[in-house]
Design an enzyme around this catalytic site. Structure first.
Site, PDB file in Angstrom:
ATOM      1  N   ARG A 128     -12.061   6.455   5.758  1.00 39.18           N
ATOM      2  CA  ARG A 128     -13.250   6.118   4.959  1.00 39.18           C
ATOM      3  C   ARG A 128     -14.362   7.149   5.187  1.00 39.18           C
ATOM      4  NH1 ARG A 128      -9.495   3.211   3.885  1.00 39.18           N
ATOM      5  NH2 ARG A 128      -9.265   4.961   2.498  1.00 39.18           N
ATOM      6  N   ARG A 135      -1.354  -0.583  -8.473  1.00 36.27           N
ATOM      7  CA  ARG A 135      -2.751  -0.267  -8.164  1.00 36.27           C
ATOM      8  C   ARG A 135      -2.844   1.251  -8.196  1.00 36.27           C
ATOM      9  NH1 ARG A 135      -3.871  -1.018  -2.211  1.00 36.27           N
ATOM     10  NH2 ARG A 135      -4.407  -3.186  -2.631  1.00 36.27           N
ATOM     11  N   ASP A 181       0.848  -1.204   0.000  1.00 37.72           N
ATOM     12  CA  ASP A 181       0.000   0.000   0.000  1.00 37.72           C
ATOM     13  C   ASP A 181       0.880   1.249   0.000  1.00 37.72           C
ATOM     14  OD1 ASP A 181      -2.363  -1.433   0.145  1.00 37.72           O
ATOM     15  OD2 ASP A 181      -2.641  -1.145   2.293  1.00 37.72           O
ATOM     16  N   MET A 182       0.288   2.375  -0.387  1.00 38.65           N
ATOM     17  CA  MET A 182       1.047   3.634  -0.323  1.00 38.65           C
ATOM     18  C   MET A 182       0.469   4.495   0.796  1.00 38.65           C
ATOM     19  SD  MET A 182       3.658   5.121  -1.418  1.00 38.65           S
ATOM     20  CE  MET A 182       4.169   4.485  -3.022  1.00 38.65           C
TER      21      MET A 182
HETATM   22  P1  FDA Z   1     -14.056   9.576  -4.874  1.00 42.40           P
HETATM   23  O1  FDA Z   1     -13.546   9.866  -3.494  1.00 42.40           O
HETATM   24  O2  FDA Z   1     -14.172  10.676  -5.855  1.00 42.40           O
HETATM   25  O3  FDA Z   1     -15.441   8.837  -4.722  1.00 42.40           O
HETATM   26  C1  FDA Z   1     -16.233   8.477  -5.839  1.00 42.40           C
HETATM   27  C2  FDA Z   1     -17.578   7.984  -5.323  1.00 42.40           C
HETATM   28  O4  FDA Z   1     -17.364   6.759  -4.630  1.00 42.40           O
HETATM   29  C3  FDA Z   1     -18.197   8.921  -4.276  1.00 42.40           C
HETATM   30  O5  FDA Z   1     -19.045   9.865  -4.835  1.00 42.40           O
HETATM   31  C4  FDA Z   1     -18.928   7.957  -3.370  1.00 42.40           C
HETATM   32  O6  FDA Z   1     -20.191   7.716  -3.915  1.00 42.40           O
HETATM   33  C5  FDA Z   1     -18.143   6.685  -3.451  1.00 42.40           C
HETATM   34  N1  FDA Z   1     -17.234   6.526  -2.288  1.00 42.40           N
HETATM   35  C6  FDA Z   1     -15.887   6.751  -2.244  1.00 42.40           C
HETATM   36  N2  FDA Z   1     -15.397   6.471  -1.027  1.00 42.40           N
HETATM   37  C7  FDA Z   1     -16.449   6.079  -0.280  1.00 42.40           C
HETATM   38  C8  FDA Z   1     -16.590   5.645   1.067  1.00 42.40           C
HETATM   39  N3  FDA Z   1     -15.552   5.564   1.908  1.00 42.40           N
HETATM   40  N4  FDA Z   1     -17.830   5.294   1.494  1.00 42.40           N
HETATM   41  C9  FDA Z   1     -18.895   5.349   0.654  1.00 42.40           C
HETATM   42  N5  FDA Z   1     -18.812   5.751  -0.631  1.00 42.40           N
HETATM   43  C10 FDA Z   1     -17.628   6.110  -1.089  1.00 42.40           C
HETATM   44  N6  FDA Z   1      -5.339   5.256  -0.763  1.00 42.40           N
HETATM   45  C11 FDA Z   1      -4.035   5.476  -0.477  1.00 42.40           C
HETATM   46  O7  FDA Z   1      -3.648   6.617  -0.241  1.00 42.40           O
HETATM   47  N7  FDA Z   1      -3.157   4.415  -0.454  1.00 42.40           N
HETATM   48  C12 FDA Z   1      -3.537   3.149  -0.746  1.00 42.40           C
HETATM   49  O8  FDA Z   1      -2.712   2.231  -0.727  1.00 42.40           O
HETATM   50  C13 FDA Z   1      -4.903   2.910  -1.063  1.00 42.40           C
HETATM   51  N8  FDA Z   1      -5.363   1.676  -1.367  1.00 42.40           N
HETATM   52  C14 FDA Z   1      -6.649   1.512  -1.835  1.00 42.40           C
HETATM   53  C15 FDA Z   1      -7.095   0.261  -2.265  1.00 42.40           C
HETATM   54  C16 FDA Z   1      -8.343   0.123  -2.830  1.00 42.40           C
HETATM   55  C17 FDA Z   1      -8.775  -1.217  -3.328  1.00 42.40           C
HETATM   56  C18 FDA Z   1      -9.204   1.263  -2.948  1.00 42.40           C
HETATM   57  C19 FDA Z   1     -10.551   1.149  -3.590  1.00 42.40           C
HETATM   58  C20 FDA Z   1      -8.798   2.478  -2.468  1.00 42.40           C
HETATM   59  C21 FDA Z   1      -7.542   2.615  -1.888  1.00 42.40           C
HETATM   60  N9  FDA Z   1      -7.114   3.840  -1.386  1.00 42.40           N
HETATM   61  C22 FDA Z   1      -5.797   4.010  -1.055  1.00 42.40           C
HETATM   62  C23 FDA Z   1      -8.109   4.921  -1.116  1.00 42.40           C
HETATM   63  C24 FDA Z   1      -8.217   5.892  -2.270  1.00 42.40           C
HETATM   64  O9  FDA Z   1      -7.044   6.653  -2.361  1.00 42.40           O
HETATM   65  C25 FDA Z   1      -9.433   6.825  -2.120  1.00 42.40           C
HETATM   66  O10 FDA Z   1      -9.299   7.553  -0.934  1.00 42.40           O
HETATM   67  C26 FDA Z   1     -10.765   6.113  -2.107  1.00 42.40           C
HETATM   68  O11 FDA Z   1     -10.785   5.034  -2.984  1.00 42.40           O
HETATM   69  C27 FDA Z   1     -11.914   7.079  -2.514  1.00 42.40           C
HETATM   70  O12 FDA Z   1     -11.670   7.543  -3.793  1.00 42.40           O
HETATM   71  P2  FDA Z   1     -12.522   7.125  -5.093  1.00 42.40           P
HETATM   72  O13 FDA Z   1     -11.544   6.764  -6.140  1.00 42.40           O
HETATM   73  O14 FDA Z   1     -13.496   6.077  -4.775  1.00 42.40           O
HETATM   74  O15 FDA Z   1     -13.160   8.469  -5.592  1.00 42.40           O
END
Ligand code: FDA
Length: 308
Positions: A290, A185, A132-133
């Protein structure tokens, strides 16, 4: 909303609140939306259930920045046990590891040794370790460690890393990693970063995400597109269709408990989907990040509490 996001991320580092939440029954009740449970068995049970829906898993044993070497080794031991259990139970899962939990803030050499031992174990059971980062103070040392491990011939392909679209440096980092054939990722980024290192505007982060995702799809390497952003997912599907990129050549990744409807829809459409499943007692910082991603989650949880 950006203020609430920053406040929640700042609270994710509050020690007293963390102690209170992790030890209270109320806290445990709140976290169940995003966390598989406290024990390894909980994580394996959830993995099996998620696998039954045709969705792969990556397991995260919760915990960040350890304070001594013994803690780092015992955190690694949990991952060794999970790799063994995934193998013997025939689960479709790999592991996601934070290097601060493996002692990166104490000694990069220690974290590298531990990560390398995990990669050796994963390689022996035909599995994979995703590093992870974390926040930008750890980006360079994390990339260095993954690149070192990957450069050992026998471990080639057993380890991958995460790139965060909000960092200005990510384009250059990605070019380097792709040259070396390292699996990535791509996520947007979950920490509070200053405008000196990261795009302050969400629209810029989203635009950079799409740009980097297209580079991943064009690379011919199996990467992961980690987002719940429906418009980005739609754009990626369209880009792959137009450019004849097979859906077998990449996977979408989402977090446990977030957009389950979208996860199932992608599986029905024939895409590979993997869910990030966290477990363990040190759940508070993960949980708060989250909430920060979608402050409406705070209301959602409050309503659940009132009705339970
Ligand atoms: P965005 O935040 O724009 O959200 C898009 C839509 O998704 C929102 O409008 C909402 O509907 C929905 N959504 C997003 N998050 C939600 C939540 N918590 N609860 C409910 N709905 C939500 N970050 C990092 O810094 N280091 C890492 O190693 C990782 N690893 C990682 C693994 C995986 C599998 C995922 C999916 C994410 C990560 N992340 C991460 C977290 C990532 O950086 C980011 O903070 C979240 O994925 C939210 O961003 P979105 O891309 O979903 O877009």
């Amino acid at each position: 909303m950006p203020i609430l996001r920053s406040a929640l991320i700042a609270l994710s580092r509050n020690y007293a609140l963390r102690q209170f939440c992790e030890r209270s029954k109320l806290g445990t009740r709140l976290n169940s939306r995003f966390i598989a449970g406290m024990k390894q068995d909980d994580a394996l049970r959830v993995t099996e259930a998620v696998n039954r829906q045709g969705i792969a898993v990556t397991l995260d044993s919760l915990g960040e920045s350890v304070t001594n070497e013994a803690e780092a080794h015992s955190a690694a031991e949990v991952y060794h046990q999970m790799l063994a259990a995934i193998h013997t139970e025939g689960l479709n899962a790999n592991i996601s590891v934070k290097l601060s939990q493996m002692g990166l803030n104490l000694s990069p050499a220690l974290a590298e040794l531990i990560a390398r031992t995990l990669a050796e174990h994963a390689s022996a059971v035909h599995n994979f370790v995703r590093i992870d980062m974390e926040d930008s103070s750890l980006t360079q040392s994390t990339l260095n460690i993954v690149r070192h491990i990957h450069s050992h011939g026998e471990l080639h392909g057993s380890t991958g890393v995460v790139i965060q679209a909000y960092l200005y440096r990510s384009l250059a980092d990605m070019e380097q990693l792709l040259k070396e054939g390292i699996r990535i990722r791509l996520c947007k980024g979950a920490y509070n970063e200053p405008p000196l290192v990261a795009f302050p505007r969400k629209t810029d982060v989203d635009a950079n995400y799409l740009r980097l995702a297209k580079m991943l799809l064009n690379s011919g390497i199996y990467h992961a597109i980690a987002t719940h952003d429906e418009s980005i997912i739609a754009a990626i599907k369209e880009y792959a269709r137009v450019n004849l990129i097979s859906s077998a050549g990449f996977e979408f990744q989402m977090l446990y408990g977030v957009r389950r409807d979208l996860q199932r829809q992608l599986v029905r459409e024939g895409y590979n989907v993997r869910v990030y499943v966290p477990f363990g007692t040190e759940w508070y910082p993960y949980f708060m990040r989250r909430l920060a991603e979608r402050p409406a989650n705070v209301l959602f949880l409050a309503r659940n509490l009132l009705h339970s």
